[in-house]
Scaffold this motif. Structure first.
Motif, PDB file in Angstrom:
ATOM      1  N   UNK A 123       0.836  -1.205   0.000  1.00  0.00           N
ATOM      2  CA  UNK A 123       0.000   0.000   0.000  1.00  0.00           C
ATOM      3  C   UNK A 123       0.874   1.261   0.000  1.00  0.00           C
ATOM      4  N   UNK A 124       1.948   1.221   0.790  1.00  0.00           N
ATOM      5  CA  UNK A 124       2.860   2.363   0.850  1.00  0.00           C
ATOM      6  C   UNK A 124       3.395   2.690  -0.540  1.00  0.00           C
ATOM      7  N   UNK A 125       3.727   1.653  -1.297  1.00  0.00           N
ATOM      8  CA  UNK A 125       4.287   1.883  -2.620  1.00  0.00           C
ATOM      9  C   UNK A 125       3.223   2.325  -3.611  1.00  0.00           C
ATOM     10  N   UNK A 126       2.033   1.742  -3.496  1.00  0.00           N
ATOM     11  CA  UNK A 126       0.969   2.144  -4.421  1.00  0.00           C
ATOM     12  C   UNK A 126       0.628   3.621  -4.234  1.00  0.00           C
ATOM     13  N   UNK A 127       0.574   4.059  -2.979  1.00  0.00           N
ATOM     14  CA  UNK A 127       0.160   5.433  -2.701  1.00  0.00           C
ATOM     15  C   UNK A 127       1.339   6.380  -2.544  1.00  0.00           C
ATOM     16  N   UNK A 172      -6.400   3.519   5.637  1.00  0.00           N
ATOM     17  CA  UNK A 172      -6.179   4.839   6.239  1.00  0.00           C
ATOM     18  C   UNK A 172      -4.709   5.246   6.218  1.00  0.00           C
ATOM     19  N   UNK A 173      -3.827   4.350   5.786  1.00  0.00           N
ATOM     20  CA  UNK A 173      -2.389   4.623   5.836  1.00  0.00           C
ATOM     21  C   UNK A 173      -1.995   5.879   5.066  1.00  0.00           C
ATOM     22  N   UNK A 174      -2.662   6.142   3.956  1.00  0.00           N
ATOM     23  CA  UNK A 174      -2.285   7.328   3.172  1.00  0.00           C
ATOM     24  C   UNK A 174      -3.095   8.550   3.597  1.00  0.00           C
ATOM     25  N   UNK A 175      -3.746   8.428   4.752  1.00  0.00           N
ATOM     26  CA  UNK A 175      -4.501   9.526   5.333  1.00  0.00           C
ATOM     27  C   UNK A 175      -5.516  10.116   4.358  1.00  0.00           C
TER      28      UNK A 175
ATOM     29  N   UNK B   1       9.340   6.444 -12.370  1.00  0.00           N
ATOM     30  CA  UNK B   1      10.377   5.776 -11.570  1.00  0.00           C
ATOM     31  C   UNK B   1       9.735   5.039 -10.392  1.00  0.00           C
ATOM     32  N   UNK B   2       8.908   5.781  -9.636  1.00  0.00           N
ATOM     33  CA  UNK B   2       8.219   5.154  -8.509  1.00  0.00           C
ATOM     34  C   UNK B   2       7.257   4.079  -9.007  1.00  0.00           C
ATOM     35  N   UNK B   3       6.698   4.344 -10.198  1.00  0.00           N
ATOM     36  CA  UNK B   3       5.783   3.376 -10.774  1.00  0.00           C
ATOM     37  C   UNK B   3       6.525   2.085 -11.073  1.00  0.00           C
ATOM     38  N   UNK B   4       7.734   2.234 -11.653  1.00  0.00           N
ATOM     39  CA  UNK B   4       8.531   1.056 -11.987  1.00  0.00           C
ATOM     40  C   UNK B   4       8.872   0.289 -10.720  1.00  0.00           C
ATOM     41  N   UNK B   5       9.244   1.018  -9.677  1.00  0.00           N
ATOM     42  CA  UNK B   5       9.623   0.322  -8.440  1.00  0.00           C
ATOM     43  C   UNK B   5       8.426  -0.404  -7.845  1.00  0.00           C
ATOM     44  N   UNK B   6       7.231   0.187  -8.010  1.00  0.00           N
ATOM     45  CA  UNK B   6       6.020  -0.516  -7.556  1.00  0.00           C
ATOM     46  C   UNK B   6       5.859  -1.830  -8.314  1.00  0.00           C
ATOM     47  N   UNK B   7       6.051  -1.802  -9.637  1.00  0.00           N
ATOM     48  CA  UNK B   7       5.853  -3.005 -10.429  1.00  0.00           C
ATOM     49  C   UNK B   7       6.879  -4.082 -10.080  1.00  0.00           C
ATOM     50  N   UNK B   8       8.126  -3.639  -9.869  1.00  0.00           N
ATOM     51  CA  UNK B   8       9.151  -4.614  -9.493  1.00  0.00           C
ATOM     52  C   UNK B   8       8.816  -5.227  -8.138  1.00  0.00           C
ATOM     53  N   UNK B   9       8.288  -4.396  -7.255  1.00  0.00           N
ATOM     54  CA  UNK B   9       7.921  -4.905  -5.936  1.00  0.00           C
ATOM     55  C   UNK B   9       6.800  -5.935  -6.057  1.00  0.00           C
ATOM     56  N   UNK B  10       5.839  -5.659  -6.926  1.00  0.00           N
ATOM     57  CA  UNK B  10       4.741  -6.608  -7.146  1.00  0.00           C
ATOM     58  C   UNK B  10       5.282  -7.943  -7.651  1.00  0.00           C
ATOM     59  N   UNK B  11       6.252  -7.865  -8.566  1.00  0.00           N
ATOM     60  CA  UNK B  11       6.840  -9.096  -9.097  1.00  0.00           C
ATOM     61  C   UNK B  11       7.510  -9.869  -7.962  1.00  0.00           C
ATOM     62  N   UNK B  12       8.237  -9.141  -7.106  1.00  0.00           N
ATOM     63  CA  UNK B  12       8.919  -9.805  -5.987  1.00  0.00           C
ATOM     64  C   UNK B  12       7.918 -10.496  -5.067  1.00  0.00           C
ATOM     65  N   UNK B  94     -13.585  -7.986  -7.872  1.00  0.00           N
ATOM     66  CA  UNK B  94     -12.167  -7.735  -7.623  1.00  0.00           C
ATOM     67  C   UNK B  94     -11.646  -6.600  -8.497  1.00  0.00           C
ATOM     68  N   UNK B  95     -12.178  -6.537  -9.700  1.00  0.00           N
ATOM     69  CA  UNK B  95     -11.742  -5.474 -10.604  1.00  0.00           C
ATOM     70  C   UNK B  95     -12.086  -4.092 -10.034  1.00  0.00           C
ATOM     71  N   UNK B  96     -13.215  -3.979  -9.361  1.00  0.00           N
ATOM     72  CA  UNK B  96     -13.586  -2.710  -8.724  1.00  0.00           C
ATOM     73  C   UNK B  96     -12.536  -2.291  -7.697  1.00  0.00           C
ATOM     74  N   UNK B  97     -12.029  -3.268  -6.937  1.00  0.00           N
ATOM     75  CA  UNK B  97     -11.048  -2.912  -5.906  1.00  0.00           C
ATOM     76  C   UNK B  97      -9.751  -2.417  -6.547  1.00  0.00           C
ATOM     77  N   UNK B  98      -9.467  -2.842  -7.773  1.00  0.00           N
ATOM     78  CA  UNK B  98      -8.283  -2.309  -8.455  1.00  0.00           C
ATOM     79  C   UNK B  98      -8.547  -0.884  -8.915  1.00  0.00           C
ATOM     80  N   UNK B  99      -9.769  -0.629  -9.351  1.00  0.00           N
ATOM     81  CA  UNK B  99     -10.084   0.687  -9.899  1.00  0.00           C
ATOM     82  C   UNK B  99     -10.144   1.785  -8.846  1.00  0.00           C
ATOM     83  N   UNK B 100     -10.308   1.424  -7.585  1.00  0.00           N
ATOM     84  CA  UNK B 100     -10.353   2.482  -6.572  1.00  0.00           C
ATOM     85  C   UNK B 100      -8.948   2.812  -6.056  1.00  0.00           C
ATOM     86  N   UNK B 101      -7.934   2.180  -6.629  1.00  0.00           N
ATOM     87  CA  UNK B 101      -6.570   2.510  -6.223  1.00  0.00           C
ATOM     88  C   UNK B 101      -5.881   3.326  -7.317  1.00  0.00           C
ATOM     89  N   UNK B 102      -4.884   4.110  -6.916  1.00  0.00           N
ATOM     90  CA  UNK B 102      -4.214   4.960  -7.914  1.00  0.00           C
ATOM     91  C   UNK B 102      -3.226   4.178  -8.767  1.00  0.00           C
TER      92      UNK B 102
END
Ligand code: ADP
Ligand code: MG
Lengths: 337, 265
Positions: A123-127, A172-175, B1-12, B94-102
């Motif tokens: 979550x920290x990384x996503x946000x 709530x982590x990203x406030x 850059x941060x996006x890439x690191x997020x994707x690498x983290x997901x792979x890990x 489940x797809x809805x839960x993906x759409x509410x995230x950035x």
């Protein structure tokens, strides 16, 4: 300050497939299905100010989830407008997502096979939460939602109630400025429900997070939300403060008393007799806020009490009495007009 | 850059989850390698019996099969298993839960579901290519190496893009599984030299279902063999097919996402 959430005539229609039978029907289902429009949300307007806790109440299929999905940018309204933090959610889905938190009672956003804290890290990384800020928020939320004991456990091993607390903490982590909860207590047992309600209420009071939660359980609203928006069949029925259910809707709690022998007199202060025969007597409670213990303590009867049942009005009953009271109000004007 | 690191983290994260079940993984690799080996064995028997298949000898066909399975695996690694379940993702919300995230839901799915079970495919593909190449007397230069690599990437992109387009259908139709079945029917055809098929099928595989560019067109271009319908444009078509399909897939995905209705109450 403008409202933090605002809808004006928000409307969502779905084209629902109507399956046809027979050979040509089945062919038709495949090629060009017969559809029927369902008005899931039908011209709803309301405004919510920052810091409010609003309960969005309605029976199954009333259009609650659809409203939440429009407010979070998942669905595009068919007509009318929806604004969250001054933005049109589906047009600025990602920017909006950074400022809000969404919890779905029936689907988890946690990583099933990994310990809870790993989902937080993701979550920290996503946000893109800065490390120092994240650590502070995490410590605070772990404490507030009392999730320290199972932070290291794989999510699949958690009970539904524990998972829900983890889910809320993570969200709530990203406030977020607004927390949307779609049926957060669904499927929880009575104890877990109580815990989750108290925690949500605390989040609103102590962190000042604006809360909008949907439910078909009146108790959720009584414990968390000073304001109620009631919907049925896609339409708005009521929007106002929830002082008590009785005053607003005339739906009352029903108390059933069972005696050892048939009583000659039964007097219960603050309750209205509502029939019963033999050893059973029922009463309608006028004040929803009084505790059951206080009420029973005030009981005056010549027979011995053996059992007590309290029947909470459910949402269907509330809505039924609401329609009935509206008809009663409407009827005289019809006669004169 | 941060996006890439997020994707690498997901792979890990995904790798860690998968490696909890190492034995299963190994068995999966071996089983799949056997599955492919038996299909390839049949093709080898046919090819050696008639000496040529559509004008191709066995080492040429082996190169094509290696290319086909490797290009497929590299693309499917990010898409197939993740997107095959798109119907359920939509139906269960489940797809809805993906759409509410950035995040981009597609990228999130692709990287968080990376499927290392394709290890077997990749080893098989690399092995067959390594076995076949020395026997074919290709006149190697920087250009031919670049052509080989670029058309392999193109084949991977083509796979990923096609599977993405199919999955996007689930956003609108709430169903897409049967389309994957149709895809694999064509996919199986695309590991033979196109010249063995009649003209209408050749045309189909080079246009509306462009799986001809998976292996046949790039390998024919590399070997200097004649390609029906597109002729001298073959080397370029092989390199461009993937990127073009990616653009199409992005447009389709966006259009479907805008029309997304959820799964119904
Ligand atoms: N994607 C959809 N397609 C067709 N009908 C839908 C869809 N989503 C919801 N509905 C219908 O819209 C109405 C409202 O659904 P919903 O918002 O889920 O209600 P609630 O959350 O209050 O139970 C229901 O009649 C439901 O069947
Ligand atoms: Mg719902």
């Amino acid at each position: 300050m403008p409202p933090i959430i605002e809808t004006e005539g928000a409307t969502k229609w779905f084209a629902q497939k109507v399956p046809q039978s027979g050979f040509t029907g089945r062919l038709r289902n495949f090629l060009k299905p017969v559809t029927r429009d369902v008005k899931a949300v039908d011209g709803i307007s309301f405004a919510i100010e920052a810091g409010e806790a609003v309960g969005y109440l309605g029976p199954n299929g009333a259009g609650k989830s659809t409203m939440i999905k429009m407010l979070t940018g998942v669905l595009v309204p068919t007509a009318g407008s929806v604004r969250v933090l001054g933005r049109v959610p589906h047009e600025e889905r990602i920017v909006n997502a950074r400022d809000i938190g969404v919890v779905f009672g029936q689907r988890s956003q946690l990583w099933w096979d990994l310990p809870l804290f790993e989902s937080f890290e993701l979550h920290r990384r996503i946000y893109r939460i800065e490390k120092g800020r994240f650590d502070r928020a995490r410590a605070e939320l772990v404490d507030m939602l009392q999730i320290a004991p199972f932070l290291e456990r794989p999510v699949r091993q958690l009970s539904l109630g524990q998972r829900m607390r983890g889910e809320i903490a993570m969200t709530l982590l990203h406030d977020p400025k607004i927390l949307f909860l779609d049926e957060p207590t669904i499927g929880l047992d009575v104890v877990a429900k109580d815990v989750v309600r108290k925690l949500i209420s605390r989040v609103n009071r102590e962190r000042g997070t604006t809360i909008m939660l949907t439910t078909h359980d009146l108790r959720d609203i009584e414990e968390i939300c000073p304001r109620l928006i009631m919907v049925d069949d896609g339409k708005l029925l009521f929007d106002g403060p929830l002082t008590n259910l009785n005053a607003s809707f005339g739906a009352r709690r029903k108390l059933t008393l069972e005696f050892a022998s048939e009583p000659a007199t039964v007097m219960l202060a603050g309750a209205e007799p509502a029939g019963g025969e033999g050893v059973i007597r029922t009463f309608l409670m006028s004040d929803d806020r009084r505790s059951l213990v206080d009420i029973i303590a005030a009981l005056k009867s010549d027979a011995e009490l053996v059992d007590v049942h309290l029947h909470e009005p459910d949402i269907e009953e509330v809505i039924r009495t609401y329609y009935q009271s509206r008809q009663r109000q409407a009827a005289p004007s019809k006669r004169t007009g | 850059m941060q996006t890439l690191s997020l994707y690498l983290y997901l792979v890990r994260l995904q790798l860690r989850t998968r490696l909890q079940y190492r034995a299963n993984l190994l068995i999966g690799w071996v089983a799949q390698a056997f599955g492919y080996a038996s299909v390839y064995g049949t093709i080898w028997i046919i090819a050696s019996r008639f000496e040529r298949l559509g004008g191709w000898v066995w080492p040429e066909i082996a190169l094509m099969l290696g290319f086909h399975v490797l290009g497929y695996a590299l693309g499917a690694l990010f898409t197939f298993v993740q997107l095959r379940g798109m119907e359920e993702l939509v139906r269960l919300g489940t797809y809805d839960t993906l759409m509410v995230r950035p995040v981009s839901p597609w990228a999130f799915l692709a990287f968080s579901g990376i499927n290392i079970e394709y290890g077997g495919h990749i080893a098989l593909g690399v092995g067959m290519i390594a076995w076949a190449l020395p026997q074919l007397g290709i006149d190697w230069s920087v250009l031919t190496v670049a052509q080989l690599v670029a058309s392999l990437i193109s084949a991977a992109l083509l796979t990923g893009a096609t599977l993405t387009i199919i999955a996007a259908m689930a956003l609108v139709l709430t169903r897409s599984r049967y389309l994957f079945g149709i895809y694999f029917d064509f996919w199986e055809l695309s590991r033979y030299p196109l010249t063995i098929f009649a003209l209408p099928l050749q045309l189909t595989l080079l246009s509306i279902v462009p799986l001809g560019y998976m292996a046949y067109v790039p390998v024919a271009a590399l070997l200097g063999k004649p390609v029906p319908l597109i002729g001298a444009a073959a080397p370029f078509a092989a390199i461009l097919a993937g990127p073009v399909m990616v653009v199409v897939a992005m447009l389709v995905w966006q259009a479907c996402q805008r029309r997304y209705q959820g799964a119904g109450g």
